[in-house]
Design a protein around this motif. Structure first.
Motif, PDB file in Angstrom:
ATOM      1  N   THR A 166       0.924  -1.328  -0.017  1.00  0.00           N
ATOM      2  CA  THR A 166       0.000   0.140   0.104  1.00  0.00           C
ATOM      3  C   THR A 166       0.815   1.332  -0.136  1.00  0.00           C
ATOM      4  O   THR A 166       1.971   1.461   0.516  1.00  0.00           O
ATOM      5  CB  THR A 166      -0.976   0.072   1.011  1.00  0.00           C
ATOM      6  OG1 THR A 166      -0.069  -0.121   2.442  1.00  0.00           O
ATOM      7  CG2 THR A 166      -1.927  -1.266   1.102  1.00  0.00           C
ATOM      8  N   ARG A 192      -1.387  12.986  -4.589  1.00  0.00           N
ATOM      9  CA  ARG A 192      -2.400  11.979  -5.126  1.00  0.00           C
ATOM     10  C   ARG A 192      -3.541  12.765  -5.888  1.00  0.00           C
ATOM     11  O   ARG A 192      -4.056  13.849  -5.450  1.00  0.00           O
ATOM     12  CB  ARG A 192      -3.022  11.400  -3.751  1.00  0.00           C
ATOM     13  CG  ARG A 192      -3.972  10.179  -4.243  1.00  0.00           C
ATOM     14  CD  ARG A 192      -4.203   9.305  -2.888  1.00  0.00           C
ATOM     15  NE  ARG A 192      -5.087  10.186  -2.084  1.00  0.00           N
ATOM     16  CZ  ARG A 192      -6.247  10.466  -1.892  1.00  0.00           C
ATOM     17  NH1 ARG A 192      -7.050  10.034  -3.032  1.00  0.00           N
ATOM     18  NH2 ARG A 192      -6.845  11.210  -1.005  1.00  0.00           N
ATOM     19  N   GLY A 193      -3.717  11.972  -7.078  1.00  0.00           N
ATOM     20  CA  GLY A 193      -4.925  12.580  -7.866  1.00  0.00           C
ATOM     21  C   GLY A 193      -4.525  13.781  -8.781  1.00  0.00           C
ATOM     22  O   GLY A 193      -5.244  13.958  -9.843  1.00  0.00           O
ATOM     23  N   VAL A 200      -0.751  -0.284  -4.547  1.00  0.00           N
ATOM     24  CA  VAL A 200      -1.867   0.226  -4.423  1.00  0.00           C
ATOM     25  C   VAL A 200      -2.098   1.382  -3.395  1.00  0.00           C
ATOM     26  O   VAL A 200      -1.451   1.288  -2.379  1.00  0.00           O
ATOM     27  CB  VAL A 200      -3.008  -1.071  -3.642  1.00  0.00           C
ATOM     28  CG1 VAL A 200      -4.396  -0.183  -3.598  1.00  0.00           C
ATOM     29  CG2 VAL A 200      -3.116  -2.221  -4.647  1.00  0.00           C
ATOM     30  N   HIS A 239      -3.536   3.886  -0.859  1.00  0.00           N
ATOM     31  CA  HIS A 239      -4.663   3.836   0.153  1.00  0.00           C
ATOM     32  C   HIS A 239      -4.169   5.061   1.337  1.00  0.00           C
ATOM     33  O   HIS A 239      -3.540   4.975   2.135  1.00  0.00           O
ATOM     34  CB  HIS A 239      -4.160   2.347   1.144  1.00  0.00           C
ATOM     35  CG  HIS A 239      -4.891   2.328   2.568  1.00  0.00           C
ATOM     36  ND1 HIS A 239      -6.176   2.607   2.620  1.00  0.00           N
ATOM     37  CD2 HIS A 239      -4.487   2.041   3.598  1.00  0.00           C
ATOM     38  CE1 HIS A 239      -6.575   2.196   3.930  1.00  0.00           C
ATOM     39  NE2 HIS A 239      -5.322   2.054   4.659  1.00  0.00           N
ATOM     40  N   THR A 254     -10.118   3.409   1.719  1.00  0.00           N
ATOM     41  CA  THR A 254     -10.328   3.422   0.531  1.00  0.00           C
ATOM     42  C   THR A 254      -8.999   2.787  -0.175  1.00  0.00           C
ATOM     43  O   THR A 254      -8.016   3.123   0.199  1.00  0.00           O
ATOM     44  CB  THR A 254     -10.634   4.936  -0.376  1.00  0.00           C
ATOM     45  OG1 THR A 254      -9.407   5.844  -0.002  1.00  0.00           O
ATOM     46  CG2 THR A 254     -11.924   5.136   0.504  1.00  0.00           C
ATOM     47  N   PHE A 255      -9.315   2.191  -1.549  1.00  0.00           N
ATOM     48  CA  PHE A 255      -8.137   1.634  -2.118  1.00  0.00           C
ATOM     49  C   PHE A 255      -8.365   2.190  -3.758  1.00  0.00           C
ATOM     50  O   PHE A 255      -9.339   1.916  -4.235  1.00  0.00           O
ATOM     51  CB  PHE A 255      -7.990   0.261  -2.018  1.00  0.00           C
ATOM     52  CG  PHE A 255      -7.833  -0.128  -0.713  1.00  0.00           C
ATOM     53  CD1 PHE A 255      -6.543  -0.374  -0.027  1.00  0.00           C
ATOM     54  CD2 PHE A 255      -8.849  -0.639   0.336  1.00  0.00           C
ATOM     55  CE1 PHE A 255      -6.322  -0.772   1.366  1.00  0.00           C
ATOM     56  CE2 PHE A 255      -8.661  -0.810   1.545  1.00  0.00           C
ATOM     57  CZ  PHE A 255      -7.535  -1.141   1.990  1.00  0.00           C
ATOM     58  N   GLU A 256      -7.304   2.594  -4.410  1.00  0.00           N
ATOM     59  CA  GLU A 256      -7.114   3.015  -5.614  1.00  0.00           C
ATOM     60  C   GLU A 256      -6.067   2.478  -6.561  1.00  0.00           C
ATOM     61  O   GLU A 256      -4.898   2.436  -5.845  1.00  0.00           O
ATOM     62  CB  GLU A 256      -7.549   4.576  -5.992  1.00  0.00           C
ATOM     63  CG  GLU A 256      -6.537   5.256  -5.128  1.00  0.00           C
ATOM     64  CD  GLU A 256      -6.970   6.592  -5.190  1.00  0.00           C
ATOM     65  OE1 GLU A 256      -6.617   7.533  -5.731  1.00  0.00           O
ATOM     66  OE2 GLU A 256      -7.948   6.948  -4.322  1.00  0.00           O
ATOM     67  N   PRO A 257      -6.105   2.197  -7.627  1.00  0.00           N
ATOM     68  CA  PRO A 257      -4.882   2.041  -8.702  1.00  0.00           C
ATOM     69  C   PRO A 257      -3.779   2.910  -8.571  1.00  0.00           C
ATOM     70  O   PRO A 257      -4.156   4.205  -8.622  1.00  0.00           O
ATOM     71  CB  PRO A 257      -5.310   1.424  -9.757  1.00  0.00           C
ATOM     72  CG  PRO A 257      -6.473   2.313 -10.042  1.00  0.00           C
ATOM     73  CD  PRO A 257      -7.023   2.177  -8.651  1.00  0.00           C
ATOM     74  N   ASP A 290      -1.638   5.480 -10.659  1.00  0.00           N
ATOM     75  CA  ASP A 290      -1.403   6.409 -11.750  1.00  0.00           C
ATOM     76  C   ASP A 290      -0.153   6.340 -12.321  1.00  0.00           C
ATOM     77  O   ASP A 290       0.905   7.277 -11.847  1.00  0.00           O
ATOM     78  CB  ASP A 290      -2.117   7.909 -11.523  1.00  0.00           C
ATOM     79  CG  ASP A 290      -1.899   8.650 -12.840  1.00  0.00           C
ATOM     80  OD1 ASP A 290      -1.725   8.163 -13.872  1.00  0.00           O
ATOM     81  OD2 ASP A 290      -2.558   9.563 -12.993  1.00  0.00           O
TER      82      ASP A 290
END
Length: 409
Positions: free
Chosen positions: A193, A200-201, A258, A260, A315-318, A320
């Motif tokens: 993680t 992020r984003g 991942v 997190h 939350t978890f997201e791939p 980028d």
């Protein structure tokens, strides 16, 4: 974790473990000393090695009565004077530890006679020699200095007996704990993680103008300049993926990062039957530090547990990879040769310094690492055999090549 057949016997459990703290004045070192102070029945401070903060090192030495103290900066006379001044201020008489100074001080402290455990909290590849010294001296090595394993690779693994090297990074401590839930043959993937850092984003174009101050504003962890910047570029996660590969002998294609952002689940192990085991705790490095120092035992009250009486969202997201290509680049470098990761790490250390000095932009950090890695010819620079000399030659080449790039920009 080791390619040797010898199994390491942990220190006896009938007395406190005598711990050497490398990088004692840094983030990991100071928190490790907090852990030791809170559990005097479990730990004693055997020796300390610090960097340029001589005043803090002297304060730590007098407070713990460490038997040996080393400093990479300054001189033995300067260190002795600082300790004497601090001791006088505290009303302490007769405290005269053995002193070491200079670039080999940490390695000499790592092999300090009578110690049981070495906590290596040094930042950067300069931690390699102390890592090897601790292993060769037969100490249990609680390793927070991921760079020494990453650049040393097989050198470190061959020096470590089975069970002698214990990871302290929160992600790898989590993996070590979760792996106890099954056999190695049952492991499908390691899921590492990442908080995602302060950016992020954001898209790649949105990262072009970020400042050093923004890069150091990590949303979760309180770390030093290099590690915090590496977290912003995700180079830190790239290094941790390689570290997981080396520690647990899982192929790189089966290690997945991942994002997190809550940093509560520190990593996970997915097994072949579809089950996933996760280690969760509030973000506090004292927990993996305590576990590393006491391994395989746990230290009661080392850190706070999750509060299950309050609602929470994880939350978890791939990842980028277009905006943050550091992980992909590290996997490619690790597969290229035994010394490519030494080049990757050294070029990054130089790039981080250049970024904070205002010589390059944020995106130039990883772009420069990629360019230096692409130019590297392992056979011509380091030769065919993996030795400490080969690693150092690769690092020197990378640092010089990286610096030459700033002059051309």
């Amino acid at each position: 974790m080791s390619t040797t057949e010898q199994h390491f016997t942990p220190p006896p459990a009938d007395r406190p473990r005598r711990v050497v703290f490398l990088g004692s004045t840094g983030s990991i070192g100071t928190q490790g000393l907090d852990v030791a102070a809170a559990a005097p029945d479990r730990f004693e401070v055997a020796a300390l090695a610090g960097g340029s903060n001589t005043a803090l090192l002297a304060e730590q030495a007098v407070a713990t009565r460490a038997g040996a103290v080393g400093s990479a900066a300054g001189t033995v006379d300067g260190l002795a004077a600082a300790i004497a001044e601090r001791a006088a201020a505290e009303g302490v008489r007769g405290y005269r530890p053995e002193l070491f100074a200079g670039p080999d001080a940490a390695a000499r402290i790592a092999a300090w006679e009578g110690a049981d455990v070495v906590l290596n909290g040094i930042t950067g590849s300069i931690g390699l020699a102390p890592t090897l010294a601790a292993l060769e001296a037969g100490r249990l090595l609680a390793l927070a200095n991921k760079e020494s394993l990453i650049v040393g690779g097989a050198l470190v693994k061959d020096a470590a007996a089975e069970g002698q090297l214990v990871p302290v990074d929160s992600e790898h401590s989590a993996l070590a704990q979760a792996l106890a839930g099954g056999t190695r043959a049952e492991v499908a993937r390691l899921v590492v993680t990442a908080s995602g850092g302060p950016f992020r984003g954001r898209s790649r174009p949105e990262l072009a103008a970020v400042t050093p101050a923004e890069a150091l504003a990590h949303p979760t962890w309180d770390m030093g300049r290099v590690v915090t910047t590496n977290s912003a570029t995700l180079v830190n996660k790239a290094l941790e993926v390689i570290e997981a590969h080396l520690l647990f002998d899982v192929p790189l294609e089966r290690i997945v990062p991942v994002v997190h952002p809550q940093s509560v689940v520190h990593s996970m192990v997915e097994f072949v039957d579809g089950s996933t085991l996760a280690q969760a705790s509030p973000p506090d490095m004292r927990l993996p530090i305590a576990l590393g120092m006491a391994w395989p035992a746990r230290v009661p009250g080392a850190a706070a547990a999750c509060d299950w009486t309050r609602a929470a969202e994880w939350t978890f997201e791939p990842l980028d990879e277009e905006a943050f290509p550091a992980v992909r680049l590290a996997k490619q470098a690790a597969g290229a040769s035994a010394t490519h990761m030494a080049v990757y790490n050294a070029a990054n250390e130089e790039a981080v310094d250049a970024f904070h000095a205002g010589r390059i932009g944020f995106l130039d950090i990883v772009d420069s690492v990629a360019a230096v890695v692409d130019e590297y010819d392992a056979g011509a620079v380091a030769g065919a055999s993996l030795t400490l000399g080969a690693v150092l030659a690769a690092e020197d080449w990378a640092r010089n090549r990286a610096r030459a790039r700033w002059e051309q920009m």
